[in-house]
Write a protein that holds these residues in place. Structure first.
Motif, mmCIF file in Angstrom:
data_model
loop_
_atom_site.group_PDB
_atom_site.id
_atom_site.type_symbol
_atom_site.label_atom_id
_atom_site.label_comp_id
_atom_site.label_asym_id
_atom_site.label_seq_id
_atom_site.Cartn_x
_atom_site.Cartn_y
_atom_site.Cartn_z
ATOM 1 N N ASP A 372 0.858 -1.187 0.000
ATOM 2 C CA ASP A 372 0.000 0.000 0.000
ATOM 3 C C ASP A 372 0.893 1.236 0.000
ATOM 4 O OD1 ASP A 372 -1.797 2.039 0.366
ATOM 5 O OD2 ASP A 372 -2.801 1.138 2.102
ATOM 6 N N ASP A 373 0.934 1.926 -1.123
ATOM 7 C CA ASP A 373 1.739 3.142 -1.257
ATOM 8 C C ASP A 373 0.845 4.363 -1.469
ATOM 9 O OD1 ASP A 373 4.142 1.789 -0.974
ATOM 10 O OD2 ASP A 373 4.273 1.327 -3.100
ATOM 11 N N THR A 374 -0.367 4.326 -0.897
ATOM 12 C CA THR A 374 -1.283 5.457 -1.013
ATOM 13 C C THR A 374 -1.192 6.342 0.223
ATOM 14 O OG1 THR A 374 -3.111 4.228 0.012
ATOM 15 C CG2 THR A 374 -2.868 4.048 -2.391
ATOM 16 N N ASN A 375 -1.691 7.588 0.082
ATOM 17 C CA ASN A 375 -1.808 8.531 1.209
ATOM 18 C C ASN A 375 -0.494 8.760 1.938
ATOM 19 O OD1 ASN A 375 -4.686 8.796 0.850
ATOM 20 N ND2 ASN A 375 -4.919 6.782 1.835
ATOM 21 N N GLY A 376 0.593 8.789 1.187
ATOM 22 C CA GLY A 376 1.903 9.068 1.779
ATOM 23 C C GLY A 376 2.589 7.880 2.400
ATOM 24 N N TYR A 377 1.960 6.685 2.362
ATOM 25 C CA TYR A 377 2.587 5.487 2.906
ATOM 26 C C TYR A 377 3.602 4.918 1.899
ATOM 27 C CZ TYR A 377 -0.627 5.288 6.837
ATOM 28 O OH TYR A 377 -1.304 5.565 7.994
ATOM 29 N N VAL A 378 4.612 4.253 2.454
ATOM 30 C CA VAL A 378 5.666 3.644 1.628
ATOM 31 C C VAL A 378 5.864 2.210 2.093
ATOM 32 C CG1 VAL A 378 8.103 3.696 0.960
ATOM 33 C CG2 VAL A 378 6.835 5.838 1.230
ATOM 34 N N THR A 379 5.943 1.276 1.139
ATOM 35 C CA THR A 379 6.160 -0.129 1.461
ATOM 36 C C THR A 379 7.620 -0.501 1.248
ATOM 37 O OG1 THR A 379 3.907 -0.664 0.759
ATOM 38 C CG2 THR A 379 5.458 -2.501 0.965
ATOM 39 N N GLY A 380 8.226 -1.084 2.288
ATOM 40 C CA GLY A 380 9.570 -1.637 2.167
ATOM 41 C C GLY A 380 9.483 -3.138 1.976
ATOM 42 N N VAL A 381 10.308 -3.681 1.088
ATOM 43 C CA VAL A 381 10.269 -5.104 0.759
ATOM 44 C C VAL A 381 11.656 -5.700 0.950
ATOM 45 C CG1 VAL A 381 9.832 -6.822 -1.039
ATOM 46 C CG2 VAL A 381 8.409 -4.771 -0.900
ATOM 47 N N ALA A 382 11.715 -6.873 1.578
ATOM 48 C CA ALA A 382 12.967 -7.632 1.701
ATOM 49 C C ALA A 382 12.751 -9.008 1.096
ATOM 50 C CB ALA A 382 13.379 -7.758 3.156
ATOM 51 N N VAL A 383 13.719 -9.457 0.302
ATOM 52 C CA VAL A 383 13.635 -10.749 -0.370
ATOM 53 C C VAL A 383 14.947 -11.495 -0.142
ATOM 54 C CG1 VAL A 383 13.162 -11.961 -2.530
ATOM 55 C CG2 VAL A 383 12.197 -9.682 -2.145
ATOM 56 N N ALA A 384 14.866 -12.785 0.180
ATOM 57 C CA ALA A 384 16.044 -13.621 0.379
ATOM 58 C C ALA A 384 15.973 -14.835 -0.525
ATOM 59 C CB ALA A 384 16.159 -14.055 1.835
ATOM 60 N N ASN A 385 17.141 -15.235 -1.044
ATOM 61 C CA ASN A 385 17.292 -16.507 -1.765
ATOM 62 C C ASN A 385 17.801 -17.523 -0.760
ATOM 63 O OD1 ASN A 385 17.949 -18.695 -3.346
ATOM 64 N ND2 ASN A 385 19.587 -17.656 -4.484
ATOM 65 N N THR A 386 16.991 -18.498 -0.384
ATOM 66 C CA THR A 386 17.373 -19.473 0.639
ATOM 67 C C THR A 386 18.139 -20.662 0.066
ATOM 68 O OG1 THR A 386 15.272 -20.676 0.466
ATOM 69 C CG2 THR A 386 15.361 -18.810 1.994
ATOM 70 N N ASN A 387 18.398 -20.656 -1.238
ATOM 71 C CA ASN A 387 19.161 -21.743 -1.862
ATOM 72 C C ASN A 387 20.650 -21.524 -1.599
ATOM 73 O OD1 ASN A 387 20.629 -23.310 -3.959
ATOM 74 N ND2 ASN A 387 18.563 -23.844 -4.599
ATOM 75 N N PRO A 388 21.367 -22.521 -1.045
ATOM 76 C CA PRO A 388 22.778 -22.311 -0.687
ATOM 77 C C PRO A 388 23.740 -22.361 -1.862
ATOM 78 C CG PRO A 388 22.128 -24.533 -0.133
ATOM 79 C CD PRO A 388 20.877 -23.854 -0.613
ATOM 80 N N THR A 389 23.281 -22.809 -3.046
ATOM 81 C CA THR A 389 24.233 -23.010 -4.146
ATOM 82 C C THR A 389 23.832 -22.347 -5.456
ATOM 83 O OG1 THR A 389 23.170 -25.101 -4.771
ATOM 84 C CG2 THR A 389 24.997 -25.211 -3.193
ATOM 85 N N GLN A 390 22.565 -21.998 -5.658
ATOM 86 C CA GLN A 390 22.106 -21.544 -6.970
ATOM 87 C C GLN A 390 21.567 -20.117 -6.937
ATOM 88 O OE1 GLN A 390 19.256 -24.291 -8.558
ATOM 89 N NE2 GLN A 390 20.591 -26.076 -8.357
ATOM 90 N N THR A 391 21.821 -19.373 -8.014
ATOM 91 C CA THR A 391 21.222 -18.059 -8.188
ATOM 92 C C THR A 391 19.721 -18.218 -8.405
ATOM 93 O OG1 THR A 391 23.245 -17.124 -9.112
ATOM 94 C CG2 THR A 391 21.186 -15.991 -9.639
ATOM 95 N N LEU A 392 18.936 -17.320 -7.805
ATOM 96 C CA LEU A 392 17.484 -17.381 -7.905
ATOM 97 C C LEU A 392 16.992 -16.254 -8.808
ATOM 98 C CD1 LEU A 392 15.058 -18.955 -6.702
ATOM 99 C CD2 LEU A 392 14.898 -17.156 -4.971
ATOM 100 N N PHE A 393 16.251 -16.635 -9.870
ATOM 101 C CA PHE A 393 15.649 -15.658 -10.780
ATOM 102 C C PHE A 393 14.161 -15.571 -10.442
ATOM 103 C CE2 PHE A 393 19.294 -17.483 -12.952
ATOM 104 C CZ PHE A 393 19.991 -16.336 -13.313
ATOM 105 N N ILE A 394 13.720 -14.395 -10.013
ATOM 106 C CA ILE A 394 12.361 -14.207 -9.500
ATOM 107 C C ILE A 394 11.600 -13.260 -10.416
ATOM 108 C CG2 ILE A 394 10.975 -13.541 -7.507
ATOM 109 C CD1 ILE A 394 13.484 -13.882 -5.794
ATOM 110 N N SER A 395 10.429 -13.677 -10.854
ATOM 111 C CA SER A 395 9.532 -12.782 -11.597
ATOM 112 C C SER A 395 8.516 -12.188 -10.633
ATOM 113 C CB SER A 395 8.826 -13.535 -12.723
ATOM 114 O OG SER A 395 7.994 -14.558 -12.195
ATOM 115 N N LEU A 396 8.183 -10.913 -10.844
ATOM 116 C CA LEU A 396 7.252 -10.200 -9.974
ATOM 117 C C LEU A 396 6.032 -9.774 -10.795
ATOM 118 C CD1 LEU A 396 10.193 -9.786 -8.698
ATOM 119 C CD2 LEU A 396 9.195 -7.838 -7.524
ATOM 120 N N LEU A 397 4.861 -10.090 -10.287
ATOM 121 C CA LEU A 397 3.605 -9.658 -10.895
ATOM 122 C C LEU A 397 2.877 -8.772 -9.898
ATOM 123 C CD1 LEU A 397 1.422 -9.775 -13.110
ATOM 124 C CD2 LEU A 397 0.510 -11.804 -11.940
#
Length: 465
Positions: A372-397
């Motif tokens: 929710d980024d309405t009425n002056g609010y700002v959303t912070g997002v944190a994302v982690a790749n929990t795979n210990p060996t492989q790069t993670l490619f993430i699509s966002l919708l």
């Protein structure tokens, strides 16, 4: 003050030092005294002393001798020996004739010295001077160079074994990353090495003789089992062994954001939800995927593990005092069912503290987060790749409230983490609200959100799967 005795001294008579007048006090016809400044006796030698009556009547001369500084005498040392490879220590030297500024010498080299009295001085002896078996000559030098007699300090060969008291952590999950093992005990000498089932590990000493840290590579914990941890001093016997457990932990829960410093602190709570005692172990990673030594007020850096009785709870809290922000993500592995709660607190001068609560969740390959980024609010997002060996490619919708959609993407290396304000990375989301679907080909996504108000207070946003 120099007193001159003789006869025929008249009022106004003056004492002379090698022909130069000194400030003189007339006592009687048989005695005068004069002040002799330290500069006139700075060097060994002699001076001619005369007295001059008014009218330039000069007496005969007497010789004043300026001898060398008196040498101190050493009687004993405490201690008078140490084990080769031992830690740094303070050496106390007892004797007589020690002058302010006297210095202790070790085989002729000066040590940092503390003057206690004319009968005692002490000096700091670094561990490097007793690294090898042998002996050292101890002397004391007074200002001016007068040197004492010598006493011998013995550096004895190692005979006893060190002792291991405890480990931190005491266990970890099979297949986990490289980590740092802290070993507490006694009689850890210079060059002591931590061993894992008899294999020497890269070891670092604090110099206290009671604590070592060692790097344990991930290859040693690839499979479940146990390992015997010992400590070996250089050319000495091994210590007792303490068992380190490598558990086939299941039900790994992830927290996609941890933060400490720059007004932030994090509190972790783990609860045993099982019907039997449960082993648990937390691991922490930096943004770049490297292990993070997250500080704790009630334990060693990066160490939060143990065993919980049925219904038992354990807490760990970061201090939040550093001016530098440290952030990343965490994983809580366990041998049974546990619950993990993470509370973020931000303390900003001029307003009440803000807190947000996030529960640990399994990672997934399709994760949803409201924003929710309405009425002056700002959303912070944190994302982690929990795979210990492989790069993670993430699509966002991004599914917006009005029914429209937009897309984006992220790429994270193995065990990496990123945190950002949503509108800074995706400006088109300013002033709107909706949900985000994070999708990857493997179940290695962990997400958490924080919603900041115009006054900069916040609430937490948990993910949905």
């Amino acid at each position: 003050t120099l007193t001159v005795n003789g006869s025929g001294f008249q009022t106004g008579a003056g004492v002379q030092w090698n022909g130069s007048p000194l400030a003189t006090n007339f006592s009687s016809g048989n005695q005068v005294s004069a002040f002799v400044p330290a500069s006139l006796i700075a060097s060994q030698g002699s001076a001619n002393i005369t007295v001059v009556n008014p009218g330039t009547f000069i007496s005969n001369a007497l010789t004043f001798t300026i001898g060398g500084a008196a040498a101190p005498t050493l009687v004993s040392l405490s201690p008078n020996s140490a084990a080769a490879g031992g830690p740094a220590f303070t050496l106390t030297v007892n004797g007589s004739g020690f002058q302010t500024g006297a210095g202790v010498q070790w085989n002729g080299s000066p040590l940092a010295t503390n003057f206690s009295s004319g009968n005692q001085v002490s000096a700091f002896v670094p561990a490097s001077l007793i690294a090898s078996q042998g002996s050292a000559n101890i002397t004391v030098v007074n200002p001016g160079g007068a040197t004492s007699n010598r006493l011998t300090f013995a550096i004895n060969p190692v005979t006893g074994a060190p002792t291991v008291f405890s480990l931190s952590p005491t266990s970890t999950a099979a297949g986990g990353p490289t980590f740092t093992l802290t070993v507490l005990g006694s009689s850890f000498l210079n060059g002591a090495v931590v061993q894992w089932n008899g294999i020497s590990l890269p070891t670092t000493s604090t110099g206290s003789g009671t604590q070592l840290t060692a790097s344990v590579p991930s290859s040693l914990i690839a499979n479940a089992g146990t390992a015997n941890i010992t400590v070996v001093n250089l050319n000495g016997p091994a210590s007792n062994a303490i068992t380190f457990s490598i558990s086939s932990f299941t039900n790994a829960l992830r927290i996609a954001q941890i933060a400490d410093g720059s007004n932030w602190k994090t509190l972790f709570q783990v609860v045993n939800l099982d019907q039997v005692p449960v082993n648990y172990s937390f691991q922490f990673w930096n943004d770049d995927g490297s292990p993070l030594q997250l500080p704790f007020t009630n334990g060693g850096a990066g160490a939060f593990s143990g065993t919980l009785a049925v219904g038992g709870t354990a807490f760990a809290e970061t201090p939040g005092t550093s001016p530098v922000l440290v952030q990343g993500w965490a994983e809580a592995a366990s041998s049974g069912r546990i619950g993990v709660l993470t509370i973020f607190r931000q303390s900003v001068p001029g307003r009440p503290d803000s807190e947000g609560t996030v529960a640990g969740v399994p990672s997934g390959n399709r994760v949803f987060l409201p924003f929710d980024d309405t009425n002056g609010y700002v959303t912070g997002v944190a994302v982690a790749n929990t795979n210990p060996t492989q790069t993670l490619f993430i699509s966002l919708l991004f599914q917006l409230e009005n029914g429209s959609q937009t897309t984006g993407s992220l790429s994270l290396p193995a065990h990496a983490h990123t945190a950002f304000e949503l509108t800074s990375m995706f400006p088109s989301l300013a002033g709107v609200r909706g949900s985000i679907a994070f999708t990857a080909s493997t179940p290695d996504i962990a997400v958490v959100g924080l919603r900041f108000s115009p006054a900069n207070s916040f609430t937490s946003l948990g993910e949905f799967q």
